[in-house]
Scaffold this motif. Structure first.
Motif, short mmCIF file in Angstrom:
data_model
loop_
_atom_site.label_atom_id
_atom_site.label_comp_id
_atom_site.label_asym_id
_atom_site.label_seq_id
_atom_site.Cartn_x
_atom_site.Cartn_y
_atom_site.Cartn_z
N HIS A 232 0.84 -1.21 0.00
CA HIS A 232 0.00 0.00 0.00
C HIS A 232 0.87 1.26 0.00
O HIS A 232 0.57 2.22 -0.72
CB HIS A 232 -0.91 0.03 1.22
N ASP A 233 1.90 1.26 0.80
CA ASP A 233 2.79 2.43 0.87
C ASP A 233 3.43 2.72 -0.48
O ASP A 233 3.52 3.87 -0.90
CB ASP A 233 3.88 2.23 1.93
N ARG A 234 3.87 1.68 -1.19
CA ARG A 234 4.46 1.87 -2.52
C ARG A 234 3.42 2.30 -3.54
O ARG A 234 3.66 3.14 -4.40
CB ARG A 234 5.16 0.58 -2.99
N LEU A 235 2.23 1.75 -3.43
CA LEU A 235 1.16 2.05 -4.37
C LEU A 235 0.60 3.46 -4.17
O LEU A 235 0.15 4.09 -5.13
CB LEU A 235 0.02 1.02 -4.21
N ALA A 236 0.67 3.98 -2.97
CA ALA A 236 0.13 5.30 -2.66
C ALA A 236 0.76 6.41 -3.50
O ALA A 236 0.14 7.45 -3.72
CB ALA A 236 0.30 5.61 -1.17
N ALA A 237 1.96 6.19 -4.00
CA ALA A 237 2.61 7.19 -4.85
C ALA A 237 1.84 7.40 -6.16
O ALA A 237 2.04 8.42 -6.82
CB ALA A 237 4.04 6.74 -5.16
N TYR A 238 0.97 6.47 -6.51
CA TYR A 238 0.23 6.56 -7.77
C TYR A 238 -1.19 7.07 -7.61
O TYR A 238 -1.83 7.43 -8.60
CB TYR A 238 0.23 5.20 -8.48
N GLY A 239 -1.72 7.09 -6.40
CA GLY A 239 -3.07 7.60 -6.20
C GLY A 239 -3.78 6.90 -5.06
O GLY A 239 -3.18 6.16 -4.27
N ASN A 240 -5.08 7.17 -4.96
CA ASN A 240 -5.91 6.59 -3.90
C ASN A 240 -6.35 5.19 -4.29
O ASN A 240 -6.53 4.89 -5.48
CB ASN A 240 -7.15 7.46 -3.68
N HIS A 241 -6.57 4.38 -3.27
CA HIS A 241 -6.99 3.02 -3.57
C HIS A 241 -7.89 2.47 -2.47
O HIS A 241 -7.88 2.95 -1.34
CB HIS A 241 -5.79 2.10 -3.79
N ILE A 242 -8.65 1.47 -2.84
CA ILE A 242 -9.51 0.73 -1.92
C ILE A 242 -9.11 -0.74 -2.03
O ILE A 242 -8.98 -1.27 -3.14
CB ILE A 242 -11.00 0.89 -2.28
N THR A 243 -8.95 -1.39 -0.90
CA THR A 243 -8.52 -2.79 -0.88
C THR A 243 -9.62 -3.68 -0.33
O THR A 243 -10.24 -3.35 0.69
CB THR A 243 -7.25 -2.95 -0.02
N ASN A 244 -9.85 -4.79 -1.01
CA ASN A 244 -10.77 -5.82 -0.55
C ASN A 244 -9.99 -7.11 -0.40
O ASN A 244 -9.42 -7.61 -1.39
CB ASN A 244 -11.90 -6.03 -1.57
#
Length: 168
Positions: free
Chosen positions: A125-137
């Protein structure tokens, strides 16, 4: 609904596709026996299906849990302006990603990931946050993980909801 193809598939093609989707390691002789062709005849049909791009590849299906990746999740990503994951990143930067799909709608991507722990997911999540907002299921169980594509004679059966009165 009719299936539109550049190259129409006959009943034998569909038999071959069903068998290879179930077991891509079949010998041509065994495949031919199952679909009513000789080994060389089956090989020729498979080659034509490959050349047409209908059969794209062969590979092993690996159980992520058995290789130390027991947690799976689907992540919807809304890329920040100028930071599209599809355009500014390489899949090698995210080895946890099993699948990545472009979407229409309010989220631009759907990612399927496999991780070893909640800490691993948090780091992802920390690495992905550089690209935008996200929701995880998080995936709690998987009912269907690989389905054989079989549209030779498509029929749609509606399943009634549990405890419904459809049949009365």
């Amino acid at each position: 609904m009719t299936l539109q193809l550049e190259r129409p598939l006959d009943a034998t093609d569909w038999k071959i596709l069903r068998e290879l989707q179930r077991d891509g390691r079949l010998s041509y002789n065994e495949l031919g026996r199952r679909v009513g062709l000789s080994g060389p005849g089956a090989a020729e049909r498979v080659r034509k299906l490959e050349d047409a791009g209908i059969i794209r590849n062969y590979g092993a299906q690996v159980d992520p849990t058995k290789v130390g990746l027991p947690l799976q999740a689907f992540i919807q990503l809304r890329c920040a302006p100028g930071k599209c994951l599809f355009q500014s990143s390489c899949a090698d930067e995210f080895p946890e990603m099993l699948e990545m799909h472009k979407l229409s709608g309010s989220y631009c991507a759907l990612l399927k990931v496999a991780v070893s722990s909640m800490q691993h997911l948090e780091a992802f999540h920390d690495r992905l946050a550089a690209y935008g907002n996200h929701i995880t299921n998080l995936v709690t169980s998987s009912v269907i993980t690989h389905r054989v594509i079989d549209w030779e004679s498509p029929t749609v059966k509606l399943c009634p909801p549990p405890n419904s009165r459809w049949n009365e």
